[in-house]
Design a protein around this motif. Structure first.
Motif, PDB file in Angstrom:
ATOM      1  N   LYS A 155      40.490  32.118  54.322  1.00 32.49           N
ATOM      2  CA  LYS A 155      39.150  32.601  54.690  1.00 32.49           C
ATOM      3  C   LYS A 155      38.585  33.541  53.603  1.00 32.49           C
ATOM      4  O   LYS A 155      37.454  33.381  53.154  1.00 32.49           O
ATOM      5  N   HIS A 156      39.423  34.489  53.150  1.00 27.46           N
ATOM      6  CA  HIS A 156      38.921  35.469  52.193  1.00 27.46           C
ATOM      7  C   HIS A 156      38.748  34.877  50.799  1.00 27.46           C
ATOM      8  O   HIS A 156      37.804  35.227  50.096  1.00 27.46           O
ATOM      9  N   ALA A 157      39.654  33.970  50.421  1.00 30.36           N
ATOM     10  CA  ALA A 157      39.492  33.328  49.105  1.00 30.36           C
ATOM     11  C   ALA A 157      38.164  32.559  49.088  1.00 30.36           C
ATOM     12  O   ALA A 157      37.438  32.574  48.098  1.00 30.36           O
ATOM     13  N   GLY A 158      37.841  31.944  50.249  1.00 33.91           N
ATOM     14  CA  GLY A 158      36.576  31.207  50.365  1.00 33.91           C
ATOM     15  C   GLY A 158      35.370  32.123  50.236  1.00 33.91           C
ATOM     16  O   GLY A 158      34.286  31.689  49.838  1.00 33.91           O
ATOM     17  N   GLN A 159      35.553  33.401  50.584  1.00 35.60           N
ATOM     18  CA  GLN A 159      34.434  34.357  50.496  1.00 35.60           C
ATOM     19  C   GLN A 159      34.427  35.087  49.158  1.00 35.60           C
ATOM     20  O   GLN A 159      33.745  36.084  48.977  1.00 35.60           O
ATOM     21  N   GLY A 160      35.270  34.645  48.235  1.00 38.63           N
ATOM     22  CA  GLY A 160      35.243  35.224  46.884  1.00 38.63           C
ATOM     23  C   GLY A 160      36.181  36.401  46.671  1.00 38.63           C
ATOM     24  O   GLY A 160      36.138  37.046  45.611  1.00 38.63           O
ATOM     25  N   TYR A 161      37.037  36.720  47.617  1.00 40.79           N
ATOM     26  CA  TYR A 161      37.992  37.825  47.442  1.00 40.79           C
ATOM     27  C   TYR A 161      39.158  37.367  46.557  1.00 40.79           C
ATOM     28  O   TYR A 161      39.581  36.208  46.644  1.00 40.79           O
ATOM     29  N   GLU A 162      39.647  38.276  45.706  1.00 35.50           N
ATOM     30  CA  GLU A 162      40.926  38.014  45.046  1.00 35.50           C
ATOM     31  C   GLU A 162      42.019  38.255  46.099  1.00 35.50           C
ATOM     32  O   GLU A 162      41.852  39.114  46.982  1.00 35.50           O
ATOM     33  N   VAL A 163      43.105  37.523  45.997  1.00 34.10           N
ATOM     34  CA  VAL A 163      44.171  37.643  47.003  1.00 34.10           C
ATOM     35  C   VAL A 163      45.448  38.134  46.324  1.00 34.10           C
ATOM     36  O   VAL A 163      45.967  37.462  45.423  1.00 34.10           O
ATOM     37  N   ILE A 164      45.911  39.315  46.709  1.00 33.36           N
ATOM     38  CA  ILE A 164      47.155  39.845  46.117  1.00 33.36           C
ATOM     39  C   ILE A 164      48.255  39.729  47.177  1.00 33.36           C
ATOM     40  O   ILE A 164      48.160  40.321  48.261  1.00 33.36           O
ATOM     41  N   ALA A 204      41.539  45.750  37.924  1.00 36.27           N
ATOM     42  CA  ALA A 204      40.817  46.241  39.113  1.00 36.27           C
ATOM     43  C   ALA A 204      39.807  45.173  39.508  1.00 36.27           C
ATOM     44  O   ALA A 204      39.003  44.739  38.683  1.00 36.27           O
ATOM     45  N   PHE A 205      39.884  44.713  40.739  1.00 30.01           N
ATOM     46  CA  PHE A 205      38.971  43.655  41.188  1.00 30.01           C
ATOM     47  C   PHE A 205      37.805  44.266  41.955  1.00 30.01           C
ATOM     48  O   PHE A 205      37.945  45.322  42.599  1.00 30.01           O
ATOM     49  N   GLU A 206      36.710  43.542  41.906  1.00 29.56           N
ATOM     50  CA  GLU A 206      35.523  44.006  42.647  1.00 29.56           C
ATOM     51  C   GLU A 206      35.787  43.937  44.153  1.00 29.56           C
ATOM     52  O   GLU A 206      35.455  44.839  44.901  1.00 29.56           O
ATOM     53  N   LYS A 207      36.390  42.854  44.552  1.00 33.44           N
ATOM     54  CA  LYS A 207      36.820  42.759  45.957  1.00 33.44           C
ATOM     55  C   LYS A 207      38.140  41.979  46.043  1.00 33.44           C
ATOM     56  O   LYS A 207      38.295  40.960  45.362  1.00 33.44           O
ATOM     57  N   ALA A 208      39.029  42.528  46.833  1.00 30.67           N
ATOM     58  CA  ALA A 208      40.363  41.903  46.925  1.00 30.67           C
ATOM     59  C   ALA A 208      40.990  42.201  48.275  1.00 30.67           C
ATOM     60  O   ALA A 208      40.616  43.172  48.949  1.00 30.67           O
ATOM     61  N   ILE A 209      41.904  41.343  48.663  1.00 34.10           N
ATOM     62  CA  ILE A 209      42.710  41.632  49.863  1.00 34.10           C
ATOM     63  C   ILE A 209      44.181  41.716  49.445  1.00 34.10           C
ATOM     64  O   ILE A 209      44.583  41.107  48.452  1.00 34.10           O
ATOM     65  N   ILE A 210      44.929  42.497  50.242  1.00 35.36           N
ATOM     66  CA  ILE A 210      46.379  42.608  50.022  1.00 35.36           C
ATOM     67  C   ILE A 210      47.062  42.051  51.276  1.00 35.36           C
ATOM     68  O   ILE A 210      46.728  42.478  52.383  1.00 35.36           O
ATOM     69  N   VAL A 211      47.971  41.128  51.086  1.00 31.28           N
ATOM     70  CA  VAL A 211      48.799  40.652  52.206  1.00 31.28           C
ATOM     71  C   VAL A 211      50.260  40.726  51.775  1.00 31.28           C
ATOM     72  O   VAL A 211      50.550  40.814  50.585  1.00 31.28           O
ATOM     73  N   ALA A 212      51.166  40.691  52.769  1.00 27.46           N
ATOM     74  CA  ALA A 212      52.593  40.743  52.439  1.00 27.46           C
ATOM     75  C   ALA A 212      53.269  39.449  52.846  1.00 27.46           C
ATOM     76  O   ALA A 212      52.870  38.818  53.839  1.00 27.46           O
ATOM     77  N   GLN A 213      54.274  39.072  52.098  1.00 24.74           N
ATOM     78  CA  GLN A 213      55.186  38.006  52.544  1.00 24.74           C
ATOM     79  C   GLN A 213      55.728  38.465  53.895  1.00 24.74           C
ATOM     80  O   GLN A 213      56.025  39.654  54.068  1.00 24.74           O
ATOM     81  N   ILE A 248      45.462  52.311  48.605  1.00 26.79           N
ATOM     82  CA  ILE A 248      44.425  53.132  49.267  1.00 26.79           C
ATOM     83  C   ILE A 248      43.942  54.217  48.302  1.00 26.79           C
ATOM     84  O   ILE A 248      42.747  54.531  48.224  1.00 26.79           O
ATOM     85  N   ARG A 249      44.896  54.762  47.535  1.00 30.53           N
ATOM     86  CA  ARG A 249      44.539  55.828  46.580  1.00 30.53           C
ATOM     87  C   ARG A 249      43.703  55.276  45.423  1.00 30.53           C
ATOM     88  O   ARG A 249      42.658  55.819  45.082  1.00 30.53           O
ATOM     89  N   LYS A 250      44.158  54.151  44.851  1.00 32.82           N
ATOM     90  CA  LYS A 250      43.509  53.661  43.630  1.00 32.82           C
ATOM     91  C   LYS A 250      42.320  52.738  43.887  1.00 32.82           C
ATOM     92  O   LYS A 250      41.347  52.740  43.150  1.00 32.82           O
ATOM     93  N   PHE A 251      42.443  51.925  44.940  1.00 32.26           N
ATOM     94  CA  PHE A 251      41.378  50.923  45.197  1.00 32.26           C
ATOM     95  C   PHE A 251      41.001  50.951  46.676  1.00 32.26           C
ATOM     96  O   PHE A 251      41.321  50.030  47.445  1.00 32.26           O
ATOM     97  N   PRO A 252      40.335  52.027  47.090  1.00 33.12           N
ATOM     98  CA  PRO A 252      40.056  52.143  48.533  1.00 33.12           C
ATOM     99  C   PRO A 252      39.188  51.018  49.096  1.00 33.12           C
ATOM    100  O   PRO A 252      39.155  50.816  50.306  1.00 33.12           O
ATOM    101  N   HIS A 253      38.511  50.281  48.201  1.00 32.61           N
ATOM    102  CA  HIS A 253      37.647  49.194  48.701  1.00 32.61           C
ATOM    103  C   HIS A 253      38.441  47.905  48.984  1.00 32.61           C
ATOM    104  O   HIS A 253      37.895  46.967  49.549  1.00 32.61           O
ATOM    105  N   TYR A 254      39.718  47.830  48.618  1.00 37.16           N
ATOM    106  CA  TYR A 254      40.506  46.625  48.918  1.00 37.16           C
ATOM    107  C   TYR A 254      40.784  46.561  50.422  1.00 37.16           C
ATOM    108  O   TYR A 254      40.986  47.587  51.069  1.00 37.16           O
ATOM    109  N   LYS A 255      40.818  45.355  50.924  1.00 36.44           N
ATOM    110  CA  LYS A 255      41.182  45.174  52.348  1.00 36.44           C
ATOM    111  C   LYS A 255      42.684  44.914  52.426  1.00 36.44           C
ATOM    112  O   LYS A 255      43.198  44.040  51.702  1.00 36.44           O
TER     113      LYS A 255
END
Ligand code: SF4
Length: 571
Positions: free
Chosen positions: A108-117, A152-161, A177-184
């Protein structure tokens, strides 16, 4: 030595589901059956699947000659699924629902242009599958350096294995949260993983050493080993019982066992049995040896059958019950020995100690079984043709349980009585019920009486609960050899609820039967026995007692308790 097993040890929901799906596949889907990649990271299970004709494919051919491919719990990239179908395979998707949830978030997020970490192991199949849903937007960070190396990405999400180390993911979250508070950030670590890791730490407080059971290639097992080592207690990683360092464990008073999400229960059970059997295990000592011998030789279960028959006879007011008690004991002794001798395939996984015992002493046990069976039949013959015929038919049915009765050309699935789903539990229940509750009154009275039904319900009900509980303990081994027992058909939780309801029903039946004078007032006293068994079920369910000799002995003891209560009440 005291042994504590982590409640979370063994197959997680996703792995159990995938194993069940692949074991079910041969009868339901086009053969041959393959798994795309090893089903789980456990060499023992993979060998078993190979023996059952379920093999692994690691590469997708451009054209296949039919067959079915199962996608394992880790999932695959969507492109891989499409290629499998295009090659001509039927695809069964056993991706764990919790992994599907992460795939959906990523897609869903990749489709909306988010980088996925993805915080995970780059080479882990689950991470490879997740990356497939991220397309060009996917990045993997296996450690802090990998994370710091990302732009540093403009918009990105973080998920875990889903099997990621919780502490590591917590530190990742803090840094992001400290470095990229705008990441989801999505905390996608599976709660099964979280509970398993937390339990290792708790377990470490109560034990002298920790054993982590699981495949060496299993990521989640390796993380459990890391956590176990960090606790400061001696930690041992083993794949099977043969790798146990018995000398080092000798000094431990209490040992804790946990296992990765892909470790079958029967491997954990074998580890326990090996520890239980250690000569330095003073905690068990001679009492344990006696219990083990009585159970392995079926002498205790035969004594239980005698006690049950004695109580049934007293409930029905049958005066000369000695012969029936004797016949019940001989019948049960003989049938249990023969069925153990001819059906050790599942015991190889469920109870290797029993399998070894039967293999080593097969001649002696066969002679013992034959003598017991013959003595029972001779005794019945001396009592008349009718008792003899009943026992003969029951013996023939009992002996045919494991025998191939139907040639393969007529049926490949149901060739033995034991191939009928749930047959084992029902057959044992009927056999015990008939020999203990129906055989004596029919032989003495030569007619039917409604009180026989009430006593049969009680006797057969108790045997059913006892046998189904043993089936629960043996579920995974039975599944591997293709035995459809009641817990496999109904599921463990539903079976437990069912067994408790039966026991509650038996208690009510006993009270009502006693109150309305349908059977002897002994019914009130023996209501303690289903209550006793109910408590044993609760003790097992809540993890206060582990599967093993002592639990088995306790379950069989309820029959002996019945006999003792009857003896005391009838004085
Ligand atoms: S660990 Fe969790 S997410 Fe992974 S397969 Fe098991 S249940 Fe599913």
């Amino acid at each position: 030595m005291k042994i504590l097993i982590a409640k979370t040890a063994g197959f997680c929901m996703g792995v159990r589901r995938a194993v069940e799906m692949v074991l079910d596949a041969p009868g339901k889907h086009e053969t041959p059956i393959f798994t795309y990649g090893p089903l789980i990271h456990n060499p023992q299970v993979l060998n078993l699947l190979e023996e059952k004709g379920i093999s692994v494919i690691n590469d997708i051919p451009s054209k296949a000659e039919g067959g079915t491919v199962l996608i394992r719990a880790h999932g695959v990239p969507p492109q891989a699924k499409d290629r499998l179908r295009a090659a001509g395979f039927t695809v069964i998707d056993a991706t764990c629902p919790r992994v599907i949830k992460v795939q959906t978030i990523i897609g869903k997020h990749a489709g909306q242009g988010y980088e996925v970490i993805i915080i995970g192991d780059r080479d882990h199949p689950e991470v490879i599958g997740l990356l497939g849903y991220a397309g060009e937007k996917g990045h993997v960070a296996g450690n802090m350096n990998d994370l710091d190396a990302l732009p540093a990405f403009e918009k990105a999400i973080i998920v875990a294995q889903t099997t990621q180390n919780i502490l590591f993911f917590e530190s990742v979250k803090e840094r992001v949260i400290r470095k990229f508070p705008h990441y989801k950030i999505f905390d996608t670590i599976c709660d099964s993983t979280g509970k398993r890791q937390a339990e290792v730490k708790c377990l470490a407080d109560s034990v002298d050493a920790l054993i982590v059971v699981g495949g060496r290639n299993s990521g989640n097992t390796q993380r459990l080993v890391e956590i176990a080592e960090q606790t400061g207690k001696p930690a041992y990683h083993v794949e099977t019982e043969t790798e146990l360092d018995l000398k080092s464990l000798a000094s431990a008073q209490c040992v804790g066992i946990t296992a990765g999400a892909s470790t079958p229960n029967w491997i954990i059970k074998r580890i326990c049995r090996t520890l239980e059997m250690l000569p330095f295990n003073k905690h068990r000592g001679w009492l344990f040896s006696i219990q083990r011998t009585l159970l392995l030789t079926n002498i205790y279960v035969s004594l239980g059958a005698g006690c049950l028959c004695y109580t049934c006879s007293k409930l029905l007011g049958i005066p000369n019950y000695y012969s029936y008690v004797f016949i019940s004991m001989l019948y049960v002794q003989s049938m249990h020995i023969f069925n153990n001798l001819t059906g050790t395939e599942a015991d190889h996984y469920n109870d290797p100690d029993r399998a070894l015992f039967y293999n080593t002493h097969k001649v002696f046990l066969a002679v013992l079984g034959f003598i017991a069976g013959a003595a029972g039949l001779i005794k019945a013959y001396t009592m008349g043709l009718f008792p003899f015929m009943i026992l003969l038919v029951m013996s023939a049915m009992g002996l045919s349980y494991n025998l191939r009765l139907i040639p393969e050309r007529f049926s490949s699935n149901f060739r033995r009585i034991r191939d009928i789903p749930g047959a084992k539990t029902l057959l044992i229940t009927m056999a015990w019920g008939i020999v203990t509750a129906i055989f004596p009154p029919l032989s003495v009275w030569g007619r039917f009486d409604p009180s026989i039904v009430l006593v049969f319900i009680w006797s057969a009900g108790m045997v059913f609960v006892r046998t189904a509980l043993f089936d629960i303990l043996d579920m995974q081994g039975d599944q591997i050899v293709g035995k459809d027992t009641i817990p496999i058909l109904m599921g463990e939780k539903r079976t437990m609820r069912f067994l408790k309801s039966i026991l509650a029903g038996i208690i009510v039946t006993l009270f009502l039967s006693g109150a309305f004078h349908l059977i002897s007032s002994l019914a009130f006293a023996i209501a303690i026995c289903p209550l006793f068994l109910y408590i044993v079920l609760l003790v097992y369910e809540r993890g206060y007692m582990l599967p093993g000799i002592q639990l088995e002995f306790l379950v069989e003891t309820h029959f002996v308790l019945t006999g003792v209560i009857t003896l005391v009440s009838c004085q």
